[in-house]
Design an enzyme around this catalytic site. Sequence first.
Site, PDB file in Angstrom:
ATOM      1  N   TRP A 133       0.878  -1.228  -0.010  1.00  0.00           N
ATOM      2  CA  TRP A 133      -0.188   0.029   0.076  1.00  0.00           C
ATOM      3  C   TRP A 133       0.848   1.237   0.066  1.00  0.00           C
ATOM      4  O   TRP A 133       1.779   1.400   0.888  1.00  0.00           O
ATOM      5  CB  TRP A 133      -0.965  -0.050   1.284  1.00  0.00           C
ATOM      6  CG  TRP A 133      -1.972   1.084   1.170  1.00  0.00           C
ATOM      7  CD1 TRP A 133      -2.753   1.399   0.664  1.00  0.00           C
ATOM      8  CD2 TRP A 133      -2.307   1.848   2.474  1.00  0.00           C
ATOM      9  NE1 TRP A 133      -3.732   2.360   0.851  1.00  0.00           N
ATOM     10  CE2 TRP A 133      -3.161   2.659   2.378  1.00  0.00           C
ATOM     11  CE3 TRP A 133      -1.802   1.821   3.856  1.00  0.00           C
ATOM     12  CZ2 TRP A 133      -3.779   3.549   3.215  1.00  0.00           C
ATOM     13  CZ3 TRP A 133      -2.240   2.710   4.771  1.00  0.00           C
ATOM     14  CH2 TRP A 133      -3.213   3.706   4.493  1.00  0.00           C
ATOM     15  N   ASP A 214      -0.401  -5.220   9.647  1.00  0.00           N
ATOM     16  CA  ASP A 214      -1.333  -4.195   9.060  1.00  0.00           C
ATOM     17  C   ASP A 214      -2.610  -5.018   8.693  1.00  0.00           C
ATOM     18  O   ASP A 214      -2.440  -5.583   7.642  1.00  0.00           O
ATOM     19  CB  ASP A 214      -0.912  -3.198   8.264  1.00  0.00           C
ATOM     20  CG  ASP A 214      -1.781  -2.353   7.660  1.00  0.00           C
ATOM     21  OD1 ASP A 214      -2.685  -2.028   8.369  1.00  0.00           O
ATOM     22  OD2 ASP A 214      -1.560  -1.601   6.489  1.00  0.00           O
ATOM     23  N   LYS A 249     -13.299  -0.827   6.611  1.00  0.00           N
ATOM     24  CA  LYS A 249     -13.717  -1.493   5.529  1.00  0.00           C
ATOM     25  C   LYS A 249     -14.848  -2.783   6.108  1.00  0.00           C
ATOM     26  O   LYS A 249     -15.984  -3.009   5.592  1.00  0.00           O
ATOM     27  CB  LYS A 249     -12.755  -2.343   4.831  1.00  0.00           C
ATOM     28  CG  LYS A 249     -11.703  -1.697   4.220  1.00  0.00           C
ATOM     29  CD  LYS A 249     -11.788  -0.524   3.207  1.00  0.00           C
ATOM     30  CE  LYS A 249     -10.861   0.386   3.158  1.00  0.00           C
ATOM     31  NZ  LYS A 249      -9.799   0.385   2.255  1.00  0.00           N
TER      32      LYS A 249
HETATM   33  N1  PMP Z   1      -3.428  -0.711   5.641  1.00  0.00           N
HETATM   34  C1  PMP Z   1      -3.816  -1.035   4.248  1.00  0.00           C
HETATM   35  C2  PMP Z   1      -3.156  -2.383   3.642  1.00  0.00           C
HETATM   36  C3  PMP Z   1      -5.090  -0.585   3.593  1.00  0.00           C
HETATM   37  O1  PMP Z   1      -5.211  -0.961   2.478  1.00  0.00           O
HETATM   38  C4  PMP Z   1      -5.710   0.685   4.326  1.00  0.00           C
HETATM   39  C5  PMP Z   1      -6.539   1.505   3.599  1.00  0.00           C
HETATM   40  N2  PMP Z   1      -7.393   1.006   3.104  1.00  0.00           N
HETATM   41  C6  PMP Z   1      -5.243   0.980   5.453  1.00  0.00           C
HETATM   42  C7  PMP Z   1      -4.263   0.354   6.302  1.00  0.00           C
HETATM   43  C8  PMP Z   1      -5.869   2.352   6.331  1.00  0.00           C
HETATM   44  O2  PMP Z   1      -7.163   2.205   6.470  1.00  0.00           O
HETATM   45  P1  PMP Z   1      -8.047   3.150   7.308  1.00  0.00           P
HETATM   46  O3  PMP Z   1      -8.857   3.955   6.323  1.00  0.00           O
HETATM   47  O4  PMP Z   1      -8.373   2.551   8.471  1.00  0.00           O
HETATM   48  O5  PMP Z   1      -6.930   4.395   7.610  1.00  0.00           O
END
Ligand code: PMP
Length: 399
Positions: A133, A214, A249
């Site tokens: 990411w 993560d 999500k």
């Molecule tokens: N880690 C990963 C791998 C993600 O894809 C995302 C976002 N979709 C996040 C962290 C962060 O998510 P958040 O919207 O809860 O900050």
Amino acid sequence: GIIMFEHVDAYAGDPIFSLVEQFMKDPREDKVNLTIGFYFDEDGKVPNFSSVDKAKVWAADNPPASPVYLPMDGLPDYRVAVKSLAFGDALPLVDSRLASTQSLGGSGALKVGADLLKRYFPDSELWVSDPTWENHHSIFKGAGVKVNTYRYYNPQTKMLDFSGMLEDLNQLPEKAIVLLHPCCHNPTGIDLTNEQWQQVVDVVKQRNLLAFFDMAYQGFGFGLNEDTQAIKLMAESGQPFLLAQSFSKIFSLYSERVGALYVVCESPETAETIQGQLKFTVRTNYSTPPSSGARLVNHVLASDALTDEWKTELEVMRERMHTMRQQLVTKLGELRPDVDFSYLAAQVGMFSYTGFSPEQIKRLKDEFGVYLIASGRMCVAGLNTRNIEATAKAFAAVC
Ligand code: PMP
């Protein structure tokens, strides 16, 4: 006149958000949005969970007893509820040596973790999968941590380069930080098997590395419990590690910014110290977290009936993404029996790495109105029974 901000560079913007804007302006009716990482339902909408809607009704009727700030590390009941979800039946292995804080989504958990690590491991660098990411790079760089990559994706086979990954991890210095996706790898959709996770855990322990999991998609892979196998293996190893958890999500609470950060320490004593430093890190970032999202998640998890309802809704999402992925691969097989698309079927979660070149991505957009992000990542949740045929035809045409 006064010269003050003239030296400031323009922010280029986030490429994914820019692409979504472009998609919105595209007049073609049969356009297909497979870009941004939202869960879309069969109707192409980002749905609310009915379980969470019920929690919202409850929350409206039951405002907090007092409007004062939450503790720096968040709502106490919430912190208890969400750790059970993250660690499952491995919780007893870590509970006594666990520090944790509510966070502003998964991103906020990563940032607080990165700040904490920068302060107490100033010489440690971070290793992330190649690719990962994009914001992993930015958040850790923003915290002053140098970011490096370990091998993960093999563009030739379109599969995991596991021997490359292990080889790279095996060369890291002690206390190097290793970012790992426990499930539903973003952007590739390629996950490790439990046997492979065990090997990674063994290397992390042997070399005394600091794993930072993560977890943004728990339950989108094989199930809430199944998707935490890597975390359980790490917990069993006794090795300290960090974990970022996101509810954006899996509760469809994107805008509420709700998540958690865990630090599994070596002893109850160090966990208590780390708990204090987590509070300090929050204090020096944004002082205290908001309460609304945490109250909703806590309300669902505190009720067996709502938890069951939420789990069923999550399962529907998981099954739908799985079905769409399988159908796409089946249709592609019919259209292009000469091309091997089995790698797509092997991927897991909300994303797939198509392996398409920038030219193919451009053709998909220009000629067919099928939008993928530049890396070739496809958001599988963007597929539905109305657009899957056209998507398969477009993919087949550019191969
Ligand atoms: N880690 C990963 C791998 C993600 O894809 C995302 C976002 N979709 C996040 C962290 C962060 O998510 P958040 O919207 O809860 O900050």
